[in-house]
Design a protein around this motif. Structure first.
Motif, PDB file in Angstrom:
ATOM      1  N   ARG A 144      -3.997   3.675   0.019  1.00  0.00           N
ATOM      2  CA  ARG A 144      -4.309   3.173  -1.311  1.00  0.00           C
ATOM      3  C   ARG A 144      -3.669   1.801  -1.456  1.00  0.00           C
ATOM      4  O   ARG A 144      -2.439   1.671  -1.350  1.00  0.00           O
ATOM      5  CB  ARG A 144      -3.763   4.107  -2.387  1.00  0.00           C
ATOM      6  N   LEU A 145      -4.491   0.782  -1.673  1.00  0.00           N
ATOM      7  CA  LEU A 145      -3.946  -0.550  -1.905  1.00  0.00           C
ATOM      8  C   LEU A 145      -3.327  -0.615  -3.295  1.00  0.00           C
ATOM      9  O   LEU A 145      -3.926  -0.180  -4.281  1.00  0.00           O
ATOM     10  CB  LEU A 145      -5.035  -1.613  -1.782  1.00  0.00           C
ATOM     11  N   LEU A 146      -2.127  -1.169  -3.365  1.00  0.00           N
ATOM     12  CA  LEU A 146      -1.379  -1.317  -4.610  1.00  0.00           C
ATOM     13  C   LEU A 146      -1.399  -2.783  -5.028  1.00  0.00           C
ATOM     14  O   LEU A 146      -1.844  -3.645  -4.266  1.00  0.00           O
ATOM     15  CB  LEU A 146       0.066  -0.849  -4.391  1.00  0.00           C
ATOM     16  N   PRO A 147      -0.903  -3.101  -6.229  1.00  0.00           N
ATOM     17  CA  PRO A 147      -0.720  -4.521  -6.536  1.00  0.00           C
ATOM     18  C   PRO A 147       0.076  -5.166  -5.412  1.00  0.00           C
ATOM     19  O   PRO A 147       1.072  -4.591  -4.952  1.00  0.00           O
ATOM     20  CB  PRO A 147       0.077  -4.499  -7.851  1.00  0.00           C
ATOM     21  N   PRO A 148      -0.338  -6.326  -4.919  1.00  0.00           N
ATOM     22  CA  PRO A 148       0.317  -6.885  -3.732  1.00  0.00           C
ATOM     23  C   PRO A 148       1.780  -7.240  -3.943  1.00  0.00           C
ATOM     24  O   PRO A 148       2.538  -7.337  -2.977  1.00  0.00           O
ATOM     25  CB  PRO A 148      -0.520  -8.128  -3.421  1.00  0.00           C
ATOM     26  N   VAL A 149       2.183  -7.436  -5.195  1.00  0.00           N
ATOM     27  CA  VAL A 149       3.587  -7.641  -5.545  1.00  0.00           C
ATOM     28  C   VAL A 149       3.851  -6.935  -6.870  1.00  0.00           C
ATOM     29  O   VAL A 149       2.935  -6.647  -7.637  1.00  0.00           O
ATOM     30  CB  VAL A 149       3.963  -9.139  -5.678  1.00  0.00           C
ATOM     31  N   LEU A 150       5.125  -6.659  -7.132  1.00  0.00           N
ATOM     32  CA  LEU A 150       5.556  -6.154  -8.430  1.00  0.00           C
ATOM     33  C   LEU A 150       6.383  -7.250  -9.083  1.00  0.00           C
ATOM     34  O   LEU A 150       7.597  -7.334  -8.868  1.00  0.00           O
ATOM     35  CB  LEU A 150       6.381  -4.866  -8.280  1.00  0.00           C
ATOM     36  N   PRO A 151       5.759  -8.120  -9.848  1.00  0.00           N
ATOM     37  CA  PRO A 151       6.468  -9.293 -10.375  1.00  0.00           C
ATOM     38  C   PRO A 151       7.482  -8.941 -11.442  1.00  0.00           C
ATOM     39  O   PRO A 151       7.275  -8.027 -12.245  1.00  0.00           O
ATOM     40  CB  PRO A 151       5.343 -10.155 -10.958  1.00  0.00           C
ATOM     41  N   ASN A 152       8.594  -9.674 -11.432  1.00  0.00           N
ATOM     42  CA  ASN A 152       9.533  -9.590 -12.545  1.00  0.00           C
ATOM     43  C   ASN A 152       8.875 -10.112 -13.811  1.00  0.00           C
ATOM     44  O   ASN A 152       9.089  -9.584 -14.906  1.00  0.00           O
ATOM     45  CB  ASN A 152      10.786 -10.396 -12.212  1.00  0.00           C
ATOM     46  N   LYS A 153       8.039 -11.144 -13.648  1.00  0.00           N
ATOM     47  CA  LYS A 153       7.304 -11.711 -14.777  1.00  0.00           C
ATOM     48  C   LYS A 153       6.010 -12.333 -14.282  1.00  0.00           C
ATOM     49  O   LYS A 153       5.933 -12.834 -13.155  1.00  0.00           O
ATOM     50  CB  LYS A 153       8.145 -12.751 -15.525  1.00  0.00           C
ATOM     51  N   VAL A 154       5.013 -12.276 -15.142  1.00  0.00           N
ATOM     52  CA  VAL A 154       3.746 -12.963 -14.913  1.00  0.00           C
ATOM     53  C   VAL A 154       3.659 -14.066 -15.959  1.00  0.00           C
ATOM     54  O   VAL A 154       3.678 -13.797 -17.163  1.00  0.00           O
ATOM     55  CB  VAL A 154       2.545 -12.016 -15.038  1.00  0.00           C
ATOM     56  N   ILE A 155       3.576 -15.305 -15.487  1.00  0.00           N
ATOM     57  CA  ILE A 155       3.497 -16.462 -16.376  1.00  0.00           C
ATOM     58  C   ILE A 155       2.071 -16.994 -16.281  1.00  0.00           C
ATOM     59  O   ILE A 155       1.608 -17.350 -15.197  1.00  0.00           O
ATOM     60  CB  ILE A 155       4.497 -17.550 -15.960  1.00  0.00           C
ATOM     61  N   ALA A 156       1.395 -17.024 -17.409  1.00  0.00           N
ATOM     62  CA  ALA A 156      -0.001 -17.461 -17.423  1.00  0.00           C
ATOM     63  C   ALA A 156      -0.127 -18.755 -18.216  1.00  0.00           C
ATOM     64  O   ALA A 156       0.533 -18.928 -19.246  1.00  0.00           O
ATOM     65  CB  ALA A 156      -0.880 -16.379 -18.033  1.00  0.00           C
ATOM     66  N   PHE A 157      -0.983 -19.639 -17.735  1.00  0.00           N
ATOM     67  CA  PHE A 157      -1.230 -20.897 -18.428  1.00  0.00           C
ATOM     68  C   PHE A 157      -2.601 -20.853 -19.089  1.00  0.00           C
ATOM     69  O   PHE A 157      -3.597 -20.490 -18.460  1.00  0.00           O
ATOM     70  CB  PHE A 157      -1.130 -22.077 -17.463  1.00  0.00           C
ATOM     71  N   GLY A 158      -2.630 -21.209 -20.380  1.00  0.00           N
ATOM     72  CA  GLY A 158      -3.862 -21.145 -21.154  1.00  0.00           C
ATOM     73  C   GLY A 158      -4.633 -22.446 -21.150  1.00  0.00           C
ATOM     74  O   GLY A 158      -4.054 -23.534 -21.039  1.00  0.00           O
ATOM     75  N   ARG A 159      -5.956 -22.314 -21.265  1.00  0.00           N
ATOM     76  CA  ARG A 159      -6.851 -23.464 -21.452  1.00  0.00           C
ATOM     77  C   ARG A 159      -6.639 -24.550 -20.407  1.00  0.00           C
ATOM     78  O   ARG A 159      -6.538 -25.739 -20.729  1.00  0.00           O
ATOM     79  CB  ARG A 159      -6.695 -24.031 -22.860  1.00  0.00           C
ATOM     80  N   ASN A 160      -6.579 -24.128 -19.146  1.00  0.00           N
ATOM     81  CA  ASN A 160      -6.349 -25.094 -18.074  1.00  0.00           C
ATOM     82  C   ASN A 160      -7.645 -25.548 -17.414  1.00  0.00           C
ATOM     83  O   ASN A 160      -7.607 -26.249 -16.400  1.00  0.00           O
ATOM     84  CB  ASN A 160      -5.390 -24.506 -17.025  1.00  0.00           C
ATOM     85  N   TYR A 161      -8.779 -25.126 -17.970  1.00  0.00           N
ATOM     86  CA  TYR A 161     -10.094 -25.611 -17.556  1.00  0.00           C
ATOM     87  C   TYR A 161     -10.793 -26.102 -18.812  1.00  0.00           C
ATOM     88  O   TYR A 161     -10.936 -25.358 -19.792  1.00  0.00           O
ATOM     89  CB  TYR A 161     -10.919 -24.506 -16.902  1.00  0.00           C
ATOM     90  N   PHE A 218       0.827  -1.208   0.000  1.00  0.00           N
ATOM     91  CA  PHE A 218       0.000   0.000   0.000  1.00  0.00           C
ATOM     92  C   PHE A 218       0.858   1.254   0.000  1.00  0.00           C
ATOM     93  O   PHE A 218       2.074   1.211   0.253  1.00  0.00           O
ATOM     94  CB  PHE A 218      -0.926   0.002   1.222  1.00  0.00           C
ATOM     95  N   SER A 219       0.217   2.364  -0.291  1.00  0.00           N
ATOM     96  CA  SER A 219       0.897   3.662  -0.213  1.00  0.00           C
ATOM     97  C   SER A 219       0.113   4.573   0.726  1.00  0.00           C
ATOM     98  O   SER A 219      -1.119   4.536   0.772  1.00  0.00           O
ATOM     99  CB  SER A 219       1.016   4.306  -1.595  1.00  0.00           C
ATOM    100  N   ILE A 220       0.859   5.386   1.462  1.00  0.00           N
ATOM    101  CA  ILE A 220       0.268   6.367   2.349  1.00  0.00           C
ATOM    102  C   ILE A 220       1.248   7.528   2.489  1.00  0.00           C
ATOM    103  O   ILE A 220       2.447   7.321   2.708  1.00  0.00           O
ATOM    104  CB  ILE A 220      -0.078   5.752   3.733  1.00  0.00           C
ATOM    105  N   ASP A 221       0.756   8.713   2.289  1.00  0.00           N
ATOM    106  CA  ASP A 221       1.585   9.922   2.392  1.00  0.00           C
ATOM    107  C   ASP A 221       2.838   9.836   1.525  1.00  0.00           C
ATOM    108  O   ASP A 221       3.924  10.281   1.920  1.00  0.00           O
ATOM    109  CB  ASP A 221       1.983  10.175   3.854  1.00  0.00           C
ATOM    110  N   GLY A 222       2.700   9.242   0.359  1.00  0.00           N
ATOM    111  CA  GLY A 222       3.822   9.164  -0.574  1.00  0.00           C
ATOM    112  C   GLY A 222       4.797   8.047  -0.299  1.00  0.00           C
ATOM    113  O   GLY A 222       5.781   7.889  -1.028  1.00  0.00           O
ATOM    114  N   ASN A 223       4.543   7.238   0.720  1.00  0.00           N
ATOM    115  CA  ASN A 223       5.423   6.125   1.065  1.00  0.00           C
ATOM    116  C   ASN A 223       4.747   4.801   0.733  1.00  0.00           C
ATOM    117  O   ASN A 223       3.530   4.653   0.874  1.00  0.00           O
ATOM    118  CB  ASN A 223       5.776   6.164   2.553  1.00  0.00           C
ATOM    119  N   VAL A 224       5.556   3.817   0.317  1.00  0.00           N
ATOM    120  CA  VAL A 224       5.051   2.494  -0.024  1.00  0.00           C
ATOM    121  C   VAL A 224       5.557   1.494   1.010  1.00  0.00           C
ATOM    122  O   VAL A 224       6.735   1.512   1.379  1.00  0.00           O
ATOM    123  CB  VAL A 224       5.490   2.070  -1.436  1.00  0.00           C
ATOM    124  N   ALA A 225       4.663   0.625   1.474  1.00  0.00           N
ATOM    125  CA  ALA A 225       5.038  -0.351   2.488  1.00  0.00           C
ATOM    126  C   ALA A 225       4.178  -1.604   2.332  1.00  0.00           C
ATOM    127  O   ALA A 225       3.193  -1.614   1.599  1.00  0.00           O
ATOM    128  CB  ALA A 225       4.871   0.234   3.890  1.00  0.00           C
TER     129      ALA A 225
END
Length: 261
Positions: free
Chosen positions: A51-68, A6-13
């Motif tokens: 302000r809630l931010l993305p919970p992580v900043l990933p180096n990469k997002v790997i997605a798997f297709g058609r897994n259902y 999250f961010s508050i008063d310009g700081n991220v934690a």
């Protein structure tokens, strides 16, 4: 533990989310980062004040297709013989409450509710029996897709990798073990109406095997995210729509679709 960024008063934690009622949630600020040993500071702030931010900043997002299977069927695709992956860049990631910008090059935007696995430590060639050891936790994701672009282009880089196409959040749930995460309800609503409803137990390739599969090819880093596929019911998003992904035991990720500025 639910860990939010999250961010508050310009700081991220980072902070540990405490409480059950949405209007009473507080964050106990973490000393350090969640990918190493850390302590809770005891300094608490209401979630309503940050302000809630993305919970992580990933180096990469790997997605798997058609897994259902039913999702593959609804789009007229065959169930794959083996897992196949694609990438969403870090620039596609947004957090809870952030706007999904409707891309100017598409006329058919779709939601895809997914369980996201957050990697907790650097790893490679992870045997499926040890997959649980490298997982920090789980969060909700929306693999927003320009479906018309996906259909006409052989590669999915533009269809699934455009800016704002990977909402994540609202936090990472670390108390779920692999067994529990493998049988959770996934739901997607648009403007309050249910579109998708499924269970992670319906995955063709389970979570542990997805981790083993992709880590054969590349090193996974702390904060990297694996998207595990979407159940049936994907459908259109329009400017002004509010789309919410709810995963049992984790929480709800909500975003609004806006016209690209």
């Amino acid at each position: 533990m639910r860990i939010a960024r999250f961010s508050i008063d310009g700081n991220v934690a980072f902070g540990a989310v405490e409480g059950d009622k949405p209007d009473e949630l507080v964050l106990d600020i973490i000393k350090g980062i969640p990918f190493a040993d850390f302590e809770l500071s005891g300094t608490k702030v209401p979630v309503s004040k940050v302000r809630l931010l993305p919970p992580v900043l990933p180096n990469k997002v790997i997605a798997f297709g058609r897994n259902y299977a039913e999702h593959a069927k609804e789009l007229g695709n065959e169930v794959p013989d083996a897992p196949f992956a694609f990438f969403k860049p870090s620039t596609s990631v947004i957090g809870p409450g952030d706007a999904i910008q409707y891309p100017s090059f598409s006329e058919e935007l779709h939601h895809e509710a997914e369980l996201a696995v957050v990697i907790g430590r650097m790893c490679r060639e992870v045997p499926r029996e040890r997959a649980n050891d490298v997982i920090l936790g789980y969060t909700a994701a929306n693999d927003v897709t320009a479906r018309d672009v996906q259909k006409r282009e052989k590669q999915w880089a533009r269809a699934k990798g455009f800016d704002t196409s990977c909402p994540l959040g609202p936090w990472v749930e670390t108390d779920l073990d692999l067994k529990a995460a493998s049988d959770l309800t996934i739901q997607c609503t648009v403007n309050g109406a249910q579109r998708q409803l499924g269970r992670t137990s319906d995955m063709i390739t389970p979570i542990a095997d997805l981790i083993a599969n992709i880590s054969e090819a590349m090193t996974l880093l702390p904060g990297d995210v694996i998207l595990t596929g979407t159940p049936e019911g994907v459908g259109p998003l329009n400017v002004g729509d509010e789309v919410a992904v709810t995963i049992e035991g984790i929480g709800t990720l909500t975003n609004k679709v806006v016209k690209r500025g």
